[in-house]
Design an enzyme around this catalytic site. Structure first.
Site, PDB file in Angstrom:
ATOM      1  N   GLY A   8      -3.900 -83.198   1.552  1.00  0.00           N
ATOM      2  CA  GLY A   8      -3.181 -83.119   2.568  1.00  0.00           C
ATOM      3  C   GLY A   8      -3.050 -84.100   3.533  1.00  0.00           C
ATOM      4  O   GLY A   8      -1.898 -84.319   4.162  1.00  0.00           O
ATOM      5  N   ASP A  60      -7.161 -74.993  11.146  1.00  0.00           N
ATOM      6  CA  ASP A  60      -6.889 -73.631  11.313  1.00  0.00           C
ATOM      7  C   ASP A  60      -7.926 -72.721  11.526  1.00  0.00           C
ATOM      8  O   ASP A  60      -8.176 -72.740  12.696  1.00  0.00           O
ATOM      9  CB  ASP A  60      -6.302 -73.461   9.753  1.00  0.00           C
ATOM     10  CG  ASP A  60      -5.610 -71.960   9.591  1.00  0.00           C
ATOM     11  OD1 ASP A  60      -5.396 -71.333  10.520  1.00  0.00           O
ATOM     12  OD2 ASP A  60      -5.331 -71.563   8.412  1.00  0.00           O
ATOM     13  N   LYS A 105      -4.101 -75.209  14.632  1.00  0.00           N
ATOM     14  CA  LYS A 105      -3.630 -74.097  15.265  1.00  0.00           C
ATOM     15  C   LYS A 105      -4.733 -73.295  15.893  1.00  0.00           C
ATOM     16  O   LYS A 105      -5.541 -72.641  15.236  1.00  0.00           O
ATOM     17  CB  LYS A 105      -3.400 -73.071  13.859  1.00  0.00           C
ATOM     18  CG  LYS A 105      -2.154 -73.720  13.129  1.00  0.00           C
ATOM     19  CD  LYS A 105      -1.730 -72.599  12.085  1.00  0.00           C
ATOM     20  CE  LYS A 105      -1.597 -73.117  10.582  1.00  0.00           C
ATOM     21  NZ  LYS A 105      -1.605 -72.086   9.560  1.00  0.00           N
ATOM     22  N   PHE A 156       2.469 -70.741   9.111  1.00  0.00           N
ATOM     23  CA  PHE A 156       2.167 -71.382   7.818  1.00  0.00           C
ATOM     24  C   PHE A 156       3.268 -72.431   7.711  1.00  0.00           C
ATOM     25  O   PHE A 156       4.476 -72.408   7.580  1.00  0.00           O
ATOM     26  CB  PHE A 156       2.146 -70.719   6.658  1.00  0.00           C
ATOM     27  CG  PHE A 156       1.801 -71.413   5.405  1.00  0.00           C
ATOM     28  CD1 PHE A 156       0.322 -71.611   5.251  1.00  0.00           C
ATOM     29  CD2 PHE A 156       2.590 -72.176   4.639  1.00  0.00           C
ATOM     30  CE1 PHE A 156       0.119 -72.439   4.122  1.00  0.00           C
ATOM     31  CE2 PHE A 156       2.170 -72.748   3.273  1.00  0.00           C
ATOM     32  CZ  PHE A 156       0.907 -72.869   3.087  1.00  0.00           C
ATOM     33  N   VAL A 157       2.866 -73.834   7.857  1.00  0.00           N
ATOM     34  CA  VAL A 157       3.833 -75.021   7.815  1.00  0.00           C
ATOM     35  C   VAL A 157       3.579 -75.854   6.734  1.00  0.00           C
ATOM     36  O   VAL A 157       2.700 -75.739   5.772  1.00  0.00           O
ATOM     37  CB  VAL A 157       3.313 -75.797   9.107  1.00  0.00           C
ATOM     38  CG1 VAL A 157       3.975 -75.182  10.276  1.00  0.00           C
ATOM     39  CG2 VAL A 157       2.045 -76.362   9.093  1.00  0.00           C
ATOM     40  N   ASP A 211       1.235 -78.648   1.597  1.00  0.00           N
ATOM     41  CA  ASP A 211       2.167 -78.073   0.645  1.00  0.00           C
ATOM     42  C   ASP A 211       2.293 -76.515   0.568  1.00  0.00           C
ATOM     43  O   ASP A 211       1.451 -75.930   1.395  1.00  0.00           O
ATOM     44  CB  ASP A 211       1.740 -78.506  -0.603  1.00  0.00           C
ATOM     45  CG  ASP A 211       0.319 -77.745  -1.049  1.00  0.00           C
ATOM     46  OD1 ASP A 211      -0.733 -77.884   0.021  1.00  0.00           O
ATOM     47  OD2 ASP A 211      -0.044 -77.030  -1.889  1.00  0.00           O
ATOM     48  N   ARG A 244       5.335 -81.363  -0.106  1.00  0.00           N
ATOM     49  CA  ARG A 244       4.416 -82.545   0.572  1.00  0.00           C
ATOM     50  C   ARG A 244       5.292 -83.813   1.289  1.00  0.00           C
ATOM     51  O   ARG A 244       4.905 -84.457   1.913  1.00  0.00           O
ATOM     52  CB  ARG A 244       3.233 -82.891  -0.137  1.00  0.00           C
ATOM     53  CG  ARG A 244       2.412 -81.951  -0.540  1.00  0.00           C
ATOM     54  CD  ARG A 244       0.942 -82.727  -1.279  1.00  0.00           C
ATOM     55  NE  ARG A 244       0.231 -81.780  -2.164  1.00  0.00           N
ATOM     56  CZ  ARG A 244      -0.818 -81.177  -1.662  1.00  0.00           C
ATOM     57  NH1 ARG A 244      -1.010 -81.346  -0.174  1.00  0.00           N
ATOM     58  NH2 ARG A 244      -1.671 -80.290  -2.191  1.00  0.00           N
TER      59      ARG A 244
END
Ligand code: 5GP
Ligand code: MG
Length: 191
Positions: free
Chosen positions: A54, A113, A141, A162-163, A169, A175
């Site tokens: 990520g 998160d 977050k 949820f981003v 992804d 992505r």
């Protein structure tokens, strides 16, 4: 944060319900983050440890704004998640190859998160006795934290959504989007 209109010009961007962070805003923020990191470390060399996959877009752009000499080594984590939620304890799938003893280490992740991933990686790397150990995330977050953890450098605080995009992804898609946005609910049904 003001929500921007979704552009139809970029493929896949029409799958977004809203854009939370534009590519221009990412670019601006990374410039200031890079300067902040350079100032914090002075002339020291930094061992950069991105958590892949990520954080690769963020890391690549951020490092071009950091003036310090760097060493680079990635870790890969498996988090037992279905597409949008994490469960259980993160596991290290690919560990460091560089020696980090007495080095200044900066761990980079895309998003903070629940805090489980970063706190677990910090705990693992601390065992190798780095001189300093800091963390940098593009997104935070805050409202979702399950363990007590804060990053040293944060790009943007975002709401509990949820981003995807800019490295993040959904089932390996999105992505490559240049911005960060929230998927339309009907697009969150992939296996
Ligand atoms: P934590 O362990 O802090 O709950 O989760 C961190 C990891 O979960 C991130 O590295 C990222 O891979 C994934 N994650 C958490 N929230 C999101 C999100 O909104 N979108 C995507 N694509 N991944 C997320
Ligand atoms: Mg991740």
């Amino acid at each position: 944060m003001p929500r921007k209109k979704v552009s139809a010009k970029v493929p896949l961007q029409t799958d977004l319900e809203s854009v939370l962070v534009t590519s221009a805003a990412i670019k601006r923020r990374i410039k200031t983050l890079g300067a902040q990191i350079s100032k914090t470390y002075g002339r020291e060399e930094i061992t950069i440890v991105p958590i892949i996959n990520g954080s690769i877009f963020f890391t690549a752009d951020l490092l071009r704004q950091v003036r310090n000499p760097i060493r680079l080594d990635c870790v890969r984590i498996f988090s037992y998640r279905n597409s949008t939620k994490s469960h259980g304890k993160p596991k290290l799938l690919h560990s460091l190859t560089l020696d980090i003893k007495d080095r200044h280490v900066l761990i980079i992740d895309d998003i903070l998160d629940t805090g489980k991933t970063l706190s677990a990686v910090v705990k693992m790397l601390k065992k190798q006795k780095p001189a300093t150990l800091r963390t940098c995330v593009l997104l935070d977050k805050k409202g979702r934290r399950e363990v007590d953890f804060e990053a040293d450098f944060v790009g943007f605080e975002i709401p509990d959504k949820f981003v995807v995009g800019y490295g993040l992804d959904y089932a390996e898609r999105y992505r490559g989007l240049p911005c960060i946005g929230v998927l339309k609910p009907e697009k969150q049904k992939l296996a």
